[in-house]
Motif scaffolding. Structure first.
Motif, short mmCIF file in Angstrom:
data_model
loop_
_atom_site.label_atom_id
_atom_site.label_comp_id
_atom_site.label_asym_id
_atom_site.label_seq_id
_atom_site.Cartn_x
_atom_site.Cartn_y
_atom_site.Cartn_z
N TYR A 147 74.03 -21.42 46.72
CA TYR A 147 73.20 -22.60 47.01
C TYR A 147 72.25 -22.84 45.85
N ILE A 148 72.29 -24.07 45.30
CA ILE A 148 71.39 -24.47 44.21
C ILE A 148 70.27 -25.30 44.82
N GLN A 190 68.27 -25.35 36.17
CA GLN A 190 69.66 -25.79 36.18
C GLN A 190 70.53 -25.06 35.16
N VAL A 205 74.78 -27.82 46.79
CA VAL A 205 73.78 -28.35 45.87
C VAL A 205 72.81 -29.27 46.62
N ALA A 209 71.28 -33.17 42.63
CA ALA A 209 72.73 -33.37 42.52
C ALA A 209 73.08 -34.32 41.38
N PHE A 256 72.59 -32.12 38.19
CA PHE A 256 73.33 -30.87 38.09
C PHE A 256 74.83 -31.03 38.27
N LEU A 257 75.25 -31.87 39.20
CA LEU A 257 76.68 -31.96 39.50
C LEU A 257 77.55 -32.38 38.31
N VAL A 302 77.25 -31.39 48.76
CA VAL A 302 75.85 -31.74 48.56
C VAL A 302 75.15 -31.70 49.91
#
Length: 423
Positions: free
Chosen positions: A228-229, A235, A261, A266, A269-270, A328
């Motif tokens: 889990y972020i 990041q 995330v 998101a 980072f995604l 997400v």
């Protein structure tokens, strides 16, 4: 030999091992390691037979990786045995002690189980690890590997037994159980000869042993491990932990299988996570948001062909391959709810920049190991400093997490008096 005969031989060896000194057990471990080193060519030749047969049968690449040995992996097996020499002998350790009002001295002392049966799949390095850990704790080991690794296991056990004989120790302290599925059933019913069973492998094997055994079982588990972020995560750190957890060795039980995330990061980072995962050859099973971001990444020139819609089954899957489920989530609470729904209780990770989020995740996630800002690939007996391991226990009785030497013991109470009687 039959399982019964092997178990009787192991039981006699266990009686001798229970009386062995640390010096004697450590000398045996050193001899076993030397014997493995001397037998590298024979072990690799036997392993090649197993690998060639598995490839011809169309065995998945992840299982081939688990099966395959090379000089480095055999050296790792002998190194694991030598590392055990430096560990404290748990046998005889006083866990706790006290004196009662009647003057009785009571001590709880660590003792060997006796005969440990280990039923496992594919990985022939487990053969040496398990034998060494059992012996260090004063136990005899009955090893039932998979038929796919039979030649490899034969060669490894032959070397281990030669090492035992070299120092005058009963070679039946390490025995290989051969045969079909009927031998697994015989092991599960050998109550009175085998003291405890440990299954190590896929869910099918573990469930079959847990449900079918008349012998106490220490249950190892599969690893549907989540990362889990959090919204406050670094990041760059998160990306490194993700790639290490998923791609460093995807076929093992502590590899990352699902990425969650927080929606607040998101957008940033995604794209970099998706691009990096795709570049590493990972197939992404993503929710609608992930698919949309992947489309943008593809439009900018990256390959988006390996992003597919995620199903509920995907979130429950231990892939053991270059696949990952990605979702997400709006809050840390939703991330924890997802983990609690799909976890197998192995290893769960949060990357965060706040103590509050870390504490919430650690306290609310129920798993054998919970990690904060570190890769799940560290969940391993060697990495924990235990030496080699038998496996990762996901149950809550007797042992939980990496099982090493101390976990291969039970305890007994010793009561010393001076003639007291109970009124």
């Amino acid at each position: 030999m039959t399982v019964q005969n092997l178990a009787r031989g192991a039981r006699e060896a266990a009686r001798e091992l229970a009386l062995a000194t640390r010096f004697e057990k450590d000398a045996a471990l050193a001899a076993m390691a030397d014997a493995l080193d001397a037998a590298v060519a024979d072990i690799l030749a036997a392993n090649k037979e197993d690998v060639d047969a598995a490839v011809a049968d169309g065995t998945p690449a992840a299982l081939i990786d688990r099966l395959r040995l090379d000089e480095s992996r055999v050296a790792g097996m002998s190194h694991g045995l030598r590392h055990l020499i430096g560990l404290v002998d748990p046998v005889g350790e006083v866990v706790r002690g006290w004196q009662t009002g009647h003057g009785l001295k009571i001590s709880q002392v660590r003792v060997p189980f006796g005969v440990i049966g280990i039923i496992y799949e594919a990985r022939p390095n487990v053969t040496a690890d398990a034998a060494g850990i059992c012996l260090k704790a004063g136990n005899a080991a009955l090893l039932r590997g998979s038929s796919s690794a039979l030649n490899s296991n034969r060669a490894v056990v032959k070397a281990l037994r030669a090492g035992l004989e070299e120092v005058g120790m009963n070679p039946d302290a390490v025995s290989l159980v051969e045969g079909g599925r009927e031998t697994t059933t015989e092991m599960m019913q050998a109550r009175g000869l085998i003291d405890v069973l440990i299954p190590r492998g896929g869910a099918g094997l573990i469930n079959a042993v847990v449900k079918g055994s008349s012998i106490p079982v220490i249950e190892t588990g599969t690893g549907n491990c989540h990362l889990y972020i959090d919204a406050t995560a670094d990041q760059g750190m998160a990306l490194e932990i993700l790639l290490n957890g998923k791609t460093q060795r995807p076929s093992v039980c502590n590899a990352t299988e699902t990425l969650l995330v927080h929606e607040d990061i998101a957008g940033e980072f995604l794209p970099q996570a998706i691009e990096a995962l795709l570049a590493a050859g990972v197939t992404i099973h993503g929710d609608e948001t992930v698919q949309a971001v992947a489309g943008k990444v593809a439009a900018e020139g990256a390959d988006g062909a390996n992003v597919v819609p995620a199903t509920l089954e995907d979130y429950a899957t231990e892939y053991l391959s270059l696949d990952i489920a990605v979702r997400v989530v709006p809050t840390i609470d939703e991330a924890i709810s997802h983990v609690r729904k799909y976890t197998t209780g192995h290893s769960e990770t949060i990357v965060t920049g706040t103590v509050a989020a870390s504490n919430q995740f650690v306290n609310e996630v129920d798993a054998a190991t919970v990690l904060v800002n570190a890769s799940s690939r560290f969940v391993d007996g060697g990495e924990f400093g235990f030496g080699a391991e038998i496996g990762i226990s996901t149950q809550k009785l007797h042992a939980r997490g990496p099982m090493a030497v101390a976990e291969m013991t039970s305890t007994k109470f010793v009561v010393e008096g001076s003639g007291q009687t109970r009124g």
